[in-house]
Design a protein around this motif. Structure first.
Motif, PDB file in Angstrom:
ATOM      1  N   ILE A 147       7.460   7.721   1.505  1.00  0.00           N
ATOM      2  CA  ILE A 147       6.213   7.974   2.241  1.00  0.00           C
ATOM      3  C   ILE A 147       6.565   8.772   3.498  1.00  0.00           C
ATOM      4  N   ASP A 195       5.145  -0.067   1.493  1.00  0.00           N
ATOM      5  CA  ASP A 195       5.649   0.973   2.383  1.00  0.00           C
ATOM      6  C   ASP A 195       7.044   0.607   2.880  1.00  0.00           C
ATOM      7  N   LEU A 211      -3.278   6.371  -0.351  1.00  0.00           N
ATOM      8  CA  LEU A 211      -2.436   5.592   0.554  1.00  0.00           C
ATOM      9  C   LEU A 211      -3.117   5.510   1.912  1.00  0.00           C
ATOM     10  N   ILE A 232       0.736  -2.244   0.727  1.00  0.00           N
ATOM     11  CA  ILE A 232      -0.337  -1.497   1.383  1.00  0.00           C
ATOM     12  C   ILE A 232      -1.475  -1.140   0.434  1.00  0.00           C
ATOM     13  N   GLY A 259       9.652   3.569   0.047  1.00  0.00           N
ATOM     14  CA  GLY A 259       8.719   2.555  -0.420  1.00  0.00           C
ATOM     15  C   GLY A 259       8.908   2.330  -1.906  1.00  0.00           C
ATOM     16  N   ALA A 267       0.234   3.682   6.603  1.00  0.00           N
ATOM     17  CA  ALA A 267       1.450   3.378   5.845  1.00  0.00           C
ATOM     18  C   ALA A 267       2.682   3.755   6.659  1.00  0.00           C
ATOM     19  N   ALA A 323       1.396   9.488   4.235  1.00  0.00           N
ATOM     20  CA  ALA A 323       0.457   8.439   4.633  1.00  0.00           C
ATOM     21  C   ALA A 323      -0.921   9.084   4.695  1.00  0.00           C
TER      22      ALA A 323
END
Length: 156
Positions: free
Chosen positions: A152, A75, A100, A81, A109, A104, A46
């Motif tokens: 993620i 996500d 990103l 996102i 994801g 997130a 993230a």
């Protein structure tokens, strides 16, 4: 009158059957879907970055000047996102770097990438855009969304 209805019904069935096609009936230049894309890595944090790209298609998709690819990242919560547009060449090749958001949700994801605002596929394996007259409407048909898994991780 009964003969006329029976003949009309039989003709309708024959026309409907004649409309059934398979992918093998079309030359490769028409059976052309977007080229597969790849991620620079299958895990990103993230707040981190990710590169997405595709080589040119080996067929002739004819995306034209000004074509764009739409890239979306979801996500682990299922929320989209990131939604970005990037230039795509006539053969479908593209490259884009995405950031990103730090917010997130970590976990599994998904990234999807598909031609923006184009009717690019149909269930017969044909590129619906080939041979369309200018000014015709776009009708989206049932297609599998091109996607790739992305894990993620929490923000570093």
């Amino acid at each position: 009158m009964r003969w006329l209805r029976t003949t009309a019904a039989a003709g309708t069935i024959l026309l409907a059957a004649a409309g059934v096609v398979s992918c093998s009936q079309f030359p490769a230049s028409q059976a052309c879907f977007p080229p597969p894309f790849s991620l620079s890595q299958d895990t990103a944090s993230a707040g981190g970055s990710l590169s997405i790209s595709a080589e040119d298609a080996t067929c002739d998709p004819r995306y034209g000047d000004g074509a764009q690819i739409q890239v979306e990242v979801m996500d682990a919560s299922g929320a989209t996102i990131v939604t970005e547009l990037a230039p795509m060449n006539d053969a479908g090749g593209f490259s884009i770097m995405l950031d990103l958001p730090a917010t997130a949700v970590p976990g599994p994801g998904m990234v999807s990438a598909y031609p923006h605002n184009l009717d690019w596929c149909d269930d017969t394996g044909r590129n619906n855009r080939v041979g369309l007259a200018a000014g015709t409407g776009i009708e989206r048909v049932s297609c599998v969304m091109p996607s790739a898994p992305l894990t993620i991780t929490p923000k570093l």
